[in-house]
Design an enzyme around this catalytic site. Structure first.
Site, PDB file in Angstrom:
ATOM      1  N   ASP A   1       0.825  -1.208   0.000  1.00  0.00           N
ATOM      2  CA  ASP A   1       0.000   0.000   0.000  1.00  0.00           C
ATOM      3  C   ASP A   1       0.862   1.264   0.000  1.00  0.00           C
ATOM      4  OD1 ASP A   1      -2.180  -1.611   0.004  1.00  0.00           O
ATOM      5  OD2 ASP A   1      -2.773  -1.214   2.080  1.00  0.00           O
TER       6      ASP A   1
ATOM      7  N   ASP B   1       4.123   1.423  -9.048  1.00  0.00           N
ATOM      8  CA  ASP B   1       2.847   0.731  -9.215  1.00  0.00           C
ATOM      9  C   ASP B   1       3.053  -0.737  -9.583  1.00  0.00           C
ATOM     10  OD1 ASP B   1       1.266   2.892  -8.608  1.00  0.00           O
ATOM     11  OD2 ASP B   1       1.135   3.589 -10.674  1.00  0.00           O
TER      12      ASP B   1
ATOM     13  N   ASP C   1       4.547  -2.739  -6.369  1.00  0.00           N
ATOM     14  CA  ASP C   1       3.670  -3.034  -5.227  1.00  0.00           C
ATOM     15  C   ASP C   1       3.064  -4.431  -5.337  1.00  0.00           C
ATOM     16  OD1 ASP C   1       1.843  -2.556  -7.236  1.00  0.00           O
ATOM     17  OD2 ASP C   1       0.875  -0.863  -6.267  1.00  0.00           O
TER      18      ASP C   1
ATOM     19  N   ARG D   1       3.264 -10.238  -3.668  1.00  0.00           N
ATOM     20  CA  ARG D   1       3.461 -11.667  -3.929  1.00  0.00           C
ATOM     21  C   ARG D   1       4.664 -12.212  -3.182  1.00  0.00           C
ATOM     22  NH1 ARG D   1       1.688  -9.739  -8.972  1.00  0.00           N
ATOM     23  NH2 ARG D   1       3.816  -9.271  -9.629  1.00  0.00           N
TER      24      ARG D   1
ATOM     25  N   THR E   1      -3.608  -7.898   0.154  1.00  0.00           N
ATOM     26  CA  THR E   1      -4.968  -7.956   0.691  1.00  0.00           C
ATOM     27  C   THR E   1      -5.936  -7.609  -0.432  1.00  0.00           C
ATOM     28  OG1 THR E   1      -4.977  -5.622   1.351  1.00  0.00           O
ATOM     29  CG2 THR E   1      -4.167  -7.234   2.972  1.00  0.00           C
TER      30      THR E   1
ATOM     31  N   ASP F   1      -4.676  -0.505  -5.400  1.00  0.00           N
ATOM     32  CA  ASP F   1      -3.659  -0.475  -6.447  1.00  0.00           C
ATOM     33  C   ASP F   1      -4.294  -0.230  -7.810  1.00  0.00           C
ATOM     34  OD1 ASP F   1      -1.275  -0.873  -7.918  1.00  0.00           O
ATOM     35  OD2 ASP F   1      -1.747  -2.996  -8.150  1.00  0.00           O
TER      36      ASP F   1
ATOM     37  N   ASP G   1      -3.757   3.155 -10.056  1.00  0.00           N
ATOM     38  CA  ASP G   1      -3.185   3.048 -11.400  1.00  0.00           C
ATOM     39  C   ASP G   1      -3.970   3.904 -12.378  1.00  0.00           C
ATOM     40  OD1 ASP G   1      -1.272   1.315 -10.514  1.00  0.00           O
ATOM     41  OD2 ASP G   1      -2.165  -0.486 -11.384  1.00  0.00           O
TER      42      ASP G   1
END
Length: 222
Positions: free
Chosen positions: A44, A86, A89, A94, A100, A107, A111
């Site tokens: 985040d 971006d 993240d 992963r 979450t 995200d 974007d």
């Protein structure tokens, strides 16, 4: 975004190549973020930083009339840095298993906001130049880019696949970045034309791909 209940479908050779290099790139990024995953940095945080950098880049491009080389290139650098954040993240999520559902939602939303902010600034530059055709192309690029993401999300919500076409986030970032690099020489409109066309072609591809999947499912059920 994860694909739930998607069935294997026939895709073109180009789409298969894209899927392969995308999967390989994600694996490389996941491994590269293994060390960062042990820190307190969260996906985040990267999403917020990415949005802030993209918006800052858009603001800088908004001042292009004062010094085209400085503000186009500096704005482009901020946009690239924000876009990389971006991308990272998701890789961090992963690698550290910190992802979450809300983080994925955040995200995806950020974007779209970052990209829309930059295209808005580019449209402002076209308006100042009196280039109405390029301005319309910038609007078309914004709408098309949103629909590219929406068609995939809607397809996956229906349990189908919608990831075909070459108008995804990575390709759009590359085209916008190239355009900003060429902007001081008056060539910004050409990458935007390409971006708008590619986005809408991808939207149509995904619509047709979803229809073909639904037809196959109907044939299997009959």
């Amino acid at each position: 975004m994860r694909e739930q209940g998607a069935r294997p479908q026939r895709v073109s050779q180009l789409d298969r190549v894209k899927q392969e290099y995308t999967a390989a790139a994600r694996e490389i990024l996941r491994r590269s973020m293994a060390g960062v995953a042990k820190t307190k940095l969260t996906p985040d945080m990267l999403s917020i930083a990415g949005l802030a950098l993209c918006v800052a880049g858009a603001v800088l491009v908004g001042f292009e009339e004062r010094n085209e080389y400085l503000f186009y290139w500096l704005g482009g650098a901020f946009f690239i840095a924000g876009s990389i954040a971006d991308i990272l993240d998701g890789a961090l999520a992963r690698a550290a298993s910190k992802g979450t559902v809300f983080g994925a939602f955040l995200d995806s939303t950020f974007d779209r906001l970052g990209e829309a902010a930059m295209l808005t600034a580019i449209g402002l530059a076209f308006m100042r130049d009196g280039n109405e055709i390029a301005l319309v192309a910038a609007f078309a690029a914004v709408i098309g880019s949103f629909l590219v993401s929406y068609t995939r999300a809607k397809a996956e919500a229906l349990g189908l696949k919608g990831d075909v076409g070459f108008g995804s986030r990575l390709e759009r970032v590359v085209i916008v970045s190239v355009g900003l690099g060429l902007a001081p020489w008056g060539w910004l409109q050409w990458p935007i034309y390409v971006l708008a066309a590619m986005a809408w072609v991808t939207v149509v591809q995904r619509m047709l791909y979803v229809r073909s999947q639904l037809r196959e499912l109907a044939e299997q059920a009959s």
